[in-house]
Design a protein around this motif. Structure first.
Motif, PDB file in Angstrom:
ATOM      1  N   PHE A 114       1.724  12.714   4.393  1.00  0.00           N
ATOM      2  CA  PHE A 114       0.580  11.887   3.985  1.00  0.00           C
ATOM      3  C   PHE A 114       0.986  10.415   3.927  1.00  0.00           C
ATOM      4  O   PHE A 114       0.259   9.538   4.421  1.00  0.00           O
ATOM      5  CB  PHE A 114       0.079  12.370   2.624  1.00  0.00           C
ATOM      6  CG  PHE A 114      -1.158  11.683   2.125  1.00  0.00           C
ATOM      7  CD1 PHE A 114      -2.415  12.054   2.586  1.00  0.00           C
ATOM      8  CD2 PHE A 114      -1.082  10.672   1.181  1.00  0.00           C
ATOM      9  CE1 PHE A 114      -3.565  11.431   2.112  1.00  0.00           C
ATOM     10  CE2 PHE A 114      -2.215  10.041   0.706  1.00  0.00           C
ATOM     11  CZ  PHE A 114      -3.466  10.426   1.178  1.00  0.00           C
ATOM     12  N   THR A 115       2.140  10.139   3.360  1.00  0.00           N
ATOM     13  CA  THR A 115       2.619   8.754   3.257  1.00  0.00           C
ATOM     14  C   THR A 115       2.942   8.188   4.640  1.00  0.00           C
ATOM     15  O   THR A 115       2.645   7.016   4.934  1.00  0.00           O
ATOM     16  CB  THR A 115       3.861   8.704   2.353  1.00  0.00           C
ATOM     17  OG1 THR A 115       3.544   9.290   1.078  1.00  0.00           O
ATOM     18  CG2 THR A 115       4.322   7.272   2.135  1.00  0.00           C
ATOM     19  N   ALA A 116       3.520   9.010   5.500  1.00  0.00           N
ATOM     20  CA  ALA A 116       3.791   8.569   6.873  1.00  0.00           C
ATOM     21  C   ALA A 116       2.496   8.255   7.610  1.00  0.00           C
ATOM     22  O   ALA A 116       2.427   7.301   8.399  1.00  0.00           O
ATOM     23  CB  ALA A 116       4.578   9.647   7.625  1.00  0.00           C
ATOM     24  N   ASP A 176       0.813  -1.211   0.000  1.00  0.00           N
ATOM     25  CA  ASP A 176       0.000   0.000   0.000  1.00  0.00           C
ATOM     26  C   ASP A 176       0.847   1.262   0.000  1.00  0.00           C
ATOM     27  O   ASP A 176       0.417   2.305  -0.495  1.00  0.00           O
ATOM     28  CB  ASP A 176      -0.930  -0.016   1.219  1.00  0.00           C
ATOM     29  CG  ASP A 176      -2.044   1.009   1.117  1.00  0.00           C
ATOM     30  OD1 ASP A 176      -2.536   1.241  -0.007  1.00  0.00           O
ATOM     31  OD2 ASP A 176      -2.428   1.578   2.151  1.00  0.00           O
ATOM     32  N   LEU A 177       2.056   1.198   0.557  1.00  0.00           N
ATOM     33  CA  LEU A 177       2.939   2.366   0.601  1.00  0.00           C
ATOM     34  C   LEU A 177       3.738   2.544  -0.687  1.00  0.00           C
ATOM     35  O   LEU A 177       4.365   3.595  -0.884  1.00  0.00           O
ATOM     36  CB  LEU A 177       3.922   2.238   1.763  1.00  0.00           C
ATOM     37  CG  LEU A 177       3.348   2.339   3.174  1.00  0.00           C
ATOM     38  CD1 LEU A 177       4.447   2.106   4.201  1.00  0.00           C
ATOM     39  CD2 LEU A 177       2.710   3.703   3.392  1.00  0.00           C
ATOM     40  N   ALA A 178       3.719   1.547  -1.565  1.00  0.00           N
ATOM     41  CA  ALA A 178       4.601   1.575  -2.739  1.00  0.00           C
ATOM     42  C   ALA A 178       4.361   2.807  -3.611  1.00  0.00           C
ATOM     43  O   ALA A 178       5.315   3.471  -4.036  1.00  0.00           O
ATOM     44  CB  ALA A 178       4.413   0.294  -3.553  1.00  0.00           C
ATOM     45  N   LEU A 179       3.113   3.144  -3.877  1.00  0.00           N
ATOM     46  CA  LEU A 179       2.834   4.300  -4.732  1.00  0.00           C
ATOM     47  C   LEU A 179       3.289   5.588  -4.060  1.00  0.00           C
ATOM     48  O   LEU A 179       3.912   6.442  -4.701  1.00  0.00           O
ATOM     49  CB  LEU A 179       1.348   4.377  -5.069  1.00  0.00           C
ATOM     50  CG  LEU A 179       0.943   5.627  -5.867  1.00  0.00           C
ATOM     51  CD1 LEU A 179       1.612   5.640  -7.235  1.00  0.00           C
ATOM     52  CD2 LEU A 179      -0.570   5.726  -6.004  1.00  0.00           C
ATOM     53  N   GLY A 180       2.991   5.756  -2.773  1.00  0.00           N
ATOM     54  CA  GLY A 180       3.396   6.963  -2.082  1.00  0.00           C
ATOM     55  C   GLY A 180       4.903   7.159  -2.096  1.00  0.00           C
ATOM     56  O   GLY A 180       5.399   8.273  -2.317  1.00  0.00           O
ATOM     57  N   LEU A 181       5.649   6.085  -1.874  1.00  0.00           N
ATOM     58  CA  LEU A 181       7.105   6.178  -1.886  1.00  0.00           C
ATOM     59  C   LEU A 181       7.624   6.506  -3.285  1.00  0.00           C
ATOM     60  O   LEU A 181       8.565   7.294  -3.442  1.00  0.00           O
ATOM     61  CB  LEU A 181       7.710   4.867  -1.385  1.00  0.00           C
ATOM     62  CG  LEU A 181       7.417   4.535   0.083  1.00  0.00           C
ATOM     63  CD1 LEU A 181       7.936   3.143   0.431  1.00  0.00           C
ATOM     64  CD2 LEU A 181       8.027   5.585   1.015  1.00  0.00           C
TER      65      LEU A 181
END
Length: 404
Positions: free
Chosen positions: A155-157, A122-127
């Motif tokens: 937001f990603t955090a 789920d974090l892949a796009l934000g990173l």
């Protein structure tokens, strides 16, 4: 190769020729589908193998699912204009879309997968977006948009914290991760909205010879943004502090003052403009709704939905429709179909607030969800030819019924 030359030389699928195209389309479809699933969950259906509790899944998939997709589409479209550098298109863009889809599937099947893998997916796009934006800001020396990079990082955090809280069995939908992501999104709306709303309004009014134009950005605007950052920092770190309702009241009033300087009363003839002003007004009213909840005058859930469904929902729908029309060569005018989408979403927000005031009237929640489905499902249907079709030569507006 310039941006325009690269666009002319692109020979791949139109849908992957610009960031707004796939992300706006898929985000709208997900907003509609996730709402349909949520309404079924309210009726007791167990549709997905979730590790999240239903309320946390519902909140997560709006904030970190739908909104994350819209932010990706917006940044991938706006950043090349900000920096003058080449856009992401073709296979790399399809890969970013794949990361967003991976996150949606992983969260939907989170009950079958280790939570750490779900979080990473789920974090892949934000990173990836953080890496993209950092590269563009640094190489383009676009220092003005460093705050946008910082907000994307927060937001990603927030998404990472949300997963950690859910894994510990807490009510993540009202936890620190939810508040941090929401706060970052609201500051982003205040920041970007403060650029585009007066700018678009000024251009439209000037073309019509209006005597009063939106005020330019000044120290007062900077003070409002500073107060917003302070208030939302308190909202994240100490939401139950006794000073918070008073800060919320002051911040809401400050945003209404800011909005009043942008001449929104003169935009009634163009829905693409008045909807932006109305969405920003809901930002201010959201602060007041939170203050009312802090004073015990309103339940927390309907108060929070003024920001979530109202501010974020309406602002993103407004930006998606305008950007889709403008970047595809269409006239910047909202026809009857687009206006109906805005009205459906406004009705959904109003009914959600009313449902909070009348909790025994469950049918209000279902009607609110239905209008939400019409708004975002309608956007996907109405704008499919715009987003998946080729760019056209812009033509003069021939009437409200001739445009999307």
């Amino acid at each position: 190769m310039s941006t325009s030359e690269r666009m002319r030389n692109y020979r791949g699928p139109v849908l992957f020729s610009y960031g707004f195209r796939p992300f706006f389309l898929l985000s709208a479809l997900w907003a509609a589908l996730a709402m349909a699933i949520w309404v079924a969950m309210l009726g007791g259906a167990e549709i997905l193998p979730l590790a999240f509790d239903p309320f946390s899944w519902h909140a997560h998939e709006f904030l970190y699912g739908y909104l994350a997709g819209v932010i990706a589409g917006f940044l991938l479209t706006a950043v090349p204009n900000w920096t003058g550098r080449l856009p992401v298109m073709g296979t790399p863009l399809a890969g970013l879309v794949g990361l967003w889809l991976l996150g949606r599937v992983a969260v939907a099947a989170s009950g079958l997968i280790d939570w750490r893998l779900v979080m990473l997916a789920d974090l892949a796009l934000g990173l990836a977006l953080l890496a993209f934006l950092a590269r563009e800001v640094l190489r383009g020396r676009n220092w003005r948009n460093l705050p946008v990079l910082a907000l994307l990082g927060l937001f990603t955090a927030g998404n990472a914290l949300f997963h950690l809280e859910a894994a510990r069995g807490g009510a993540a939908f009202e936890g620190l991760g939810m508040r941090l992501g929401l706060a970052a999104a609201l500051i982003l709306i205040a920041l970007i909205g403060g650029r585009i709303i007066p700018s678009f309004t000024r251009n439209w009014l000037a073309a019509r010879g209006a005597g009063r134009l939106p005020a330019a950005f000044g120290r007062g605007d900077g003070a409002v943004l500073g107060l917003t950052a302070l208030t939302l920092a308190g909202f994240v770190a100490a939401p139950d502090a006794s000073a918070m309702p008073w800060l919320m009241l002051a911040c809401g009033a400050a945003h209404l003052w800011r909005l009043a300087r942008w001449q929104g009363a003169q935009t009634g003839a163009e829905p693409l403009l008045w909807v932006l002003h109305l969405a920003y007004a809901l930002l201010a009213l959201g602060f007041w709704a939170e203050a009312a909840a802090g004073f015990g005058l309103l339940a927390a859930a309907p108060a929070r939905h003024v920001w979530l469904a109202g501010t974020i929902g309406l602002m993103t729908l407004a930006v998606m429709s305008r950007a889709s029309l403008g970047h595809s060569g269409r006239a910047l005018h909202a026809g009857r179909g687009t206006t109906a989408l805005y009205l459906a979403l406004l009705g959904s927000v109003a009914l959600r607030l009313l449902a909070g005031l009348l909790p025994v009237q469950v049918w209000l929640l279902h009607l609110s969800g239905t209008l939400w489905l019409l708004a975002f499902g309608g956007f996907a249907l109405l704008y499919l030819p715009v987003l998946a079709g080729p760019k056209i030569a812009r033509k003069p507006v021939s009437g409200p019924g001739r445009t999307a």
